[in-house]
Scaffold this active site. Sequence first.
Site, PDB file in Angstrom:
ATOM      1  CD  GLU A 143      57.275  52.732 100.197  1.00  0.00           C
ATOM      2  OE1 GLU A 143      56.016  52.356 100.322  1.00  0.00           O
ATOM      3  OE2 GLU A 143      57.806  53.652 101.242  1.00  0.00           O
ATOM      4  CD  GLU A 148      60.784  56.637 105.558  1.00  0.00           C
ATOM      5  OE1 GLU A 148      61.147  55.696 104.966  1.00  0.00           O
ATOM      6  OE2 GLU A 148      59.490  56.986 105.690  1.00  0.00           O
TER       7      GLU A 148
END
Length: 321
Positions: A143, A148
């Site tokens: 991932e 973010e």
Amino acid sequence: MHQSLNYIALALLLAVPQTLAHTSRATAAGYTLKNSYEGETFFDGFTFFIYDDPTAGAVNYVDKATAFSKGLAGYDSGTPYIQFDNWSQLSATGDGKRDSVRIQSDDSWNGGVLTFDVAQMPYGLGTWPAFWTNGPDWPNGGELDIIEGINNDTYNHVTIHTYDGCTQSGTAAAIGEYSSETHDCSGFTPTNSGCGFEDPNPNSYGEGLNNGGGGVFATEWDVDAGTLKTWFFPRLLIPQDILNNSPNPQNWGQPVSHFVSDSCDLSTFTNHSIILNTTLCGYYAGNNFPNGGLEACNEFIRDPSNLPNNKWVVNSIRVYE
Ligand SMILES: *[C@@H]1O[C@H](CO)[C@@H](O)[C@H](O)[C@H]1NC(C)=O
Ligand SMILES: *[C@@H]1O[C@H](CO)[C@@H](O)[C@H](O)[C@H]1NC(C)=O
Ligand SMILES: *[C@@H]1O[C@H](CO)[C@@H](O)[C@H](O)[C@H]1NC(C)=O
Ligand SMILES: *[C@@H]1O[C@H](CO)[C@@H](O)[C@H](O)[C@H]1NC(C)=O
């Protein structure tokens, strides 16, 4: 993402030789456009994810028809957007969830350059927006969280989550600050905090990003070298080669984040979907909500006026191989 769910062991791969990690295959002529998502065909290449948020966020991900009919996805003068519902008042007796959208690409990505040209993003207390990619059999397929943050964060976090036993010393050249004290990138640790860099540029996230008219987040995943690098370019500083659709990372200077195959074999990253979503509260934004944690967060988001920034506006997502 923190606290994602799936689990299976893999860990049979050996680290690639150190020399390999430092060769680069990219040349000026190396990358050509393979896939682009933009304008009024943007959503054709994506599937709307409609399952429960695995991180217990206070969102209800809706399907495409619902998203379009409720104004949770659509176009601003031809430019695609997704947003969560920041207009409904949630009752104290309801499920406490807001409608939101999560889209993931149908085509998988297996290396090359990915550019994300974003005009606007969600931010603020209670929110957890992300632009990220991940592979099958999480976290073994890897991932990469390219954008973010949570709550009032003012800088971007770039993070990888990997198979068990992967560590990164964080010493590869990067302008981001390596923030992983344990150096353990495994998605299997209890906190699943991954290995990450913080971009020191406040224009890389939230209000700073939006005030600058957004920008381009560029990722180079060099499969042969076994490296992952990301850059952030504010709107006015986007390199000409990106604007010309012939990205040449060798001209971009030091990356914000830089992950290498040393004690961690990044060739385990494979078949990544490209994902854009926003959740609210949950394990990450909720547990870190200032003054009261998860319960306070869940209460806070009932009032839409507490959520003044709900929207992703995307100029383009382009994949080069
Ligand atoms: C996006 O979706 C993933 C997977 O469903 C979930 O873990 C995460 O909480 C959601 N939100 C963000 C910002 O990633
Ligand atoms: C978060 O940002 C909002 C908007 O700027 C501000 O009103 C609020 O006081 C901030 N809260 C915290 C805990 O920093
Ligand atoms: C990746 O996708 C290819 C083509 O669909 C498939 O053959 C391969 O098994 C996939 N790899 C993994 C690890 O899922
Ligand atoms: C919802 O967010 C948008 C920006 O993304 C903002 O213009 C609008 O005022 C917000 N609504 C509320 C009730 O805060």
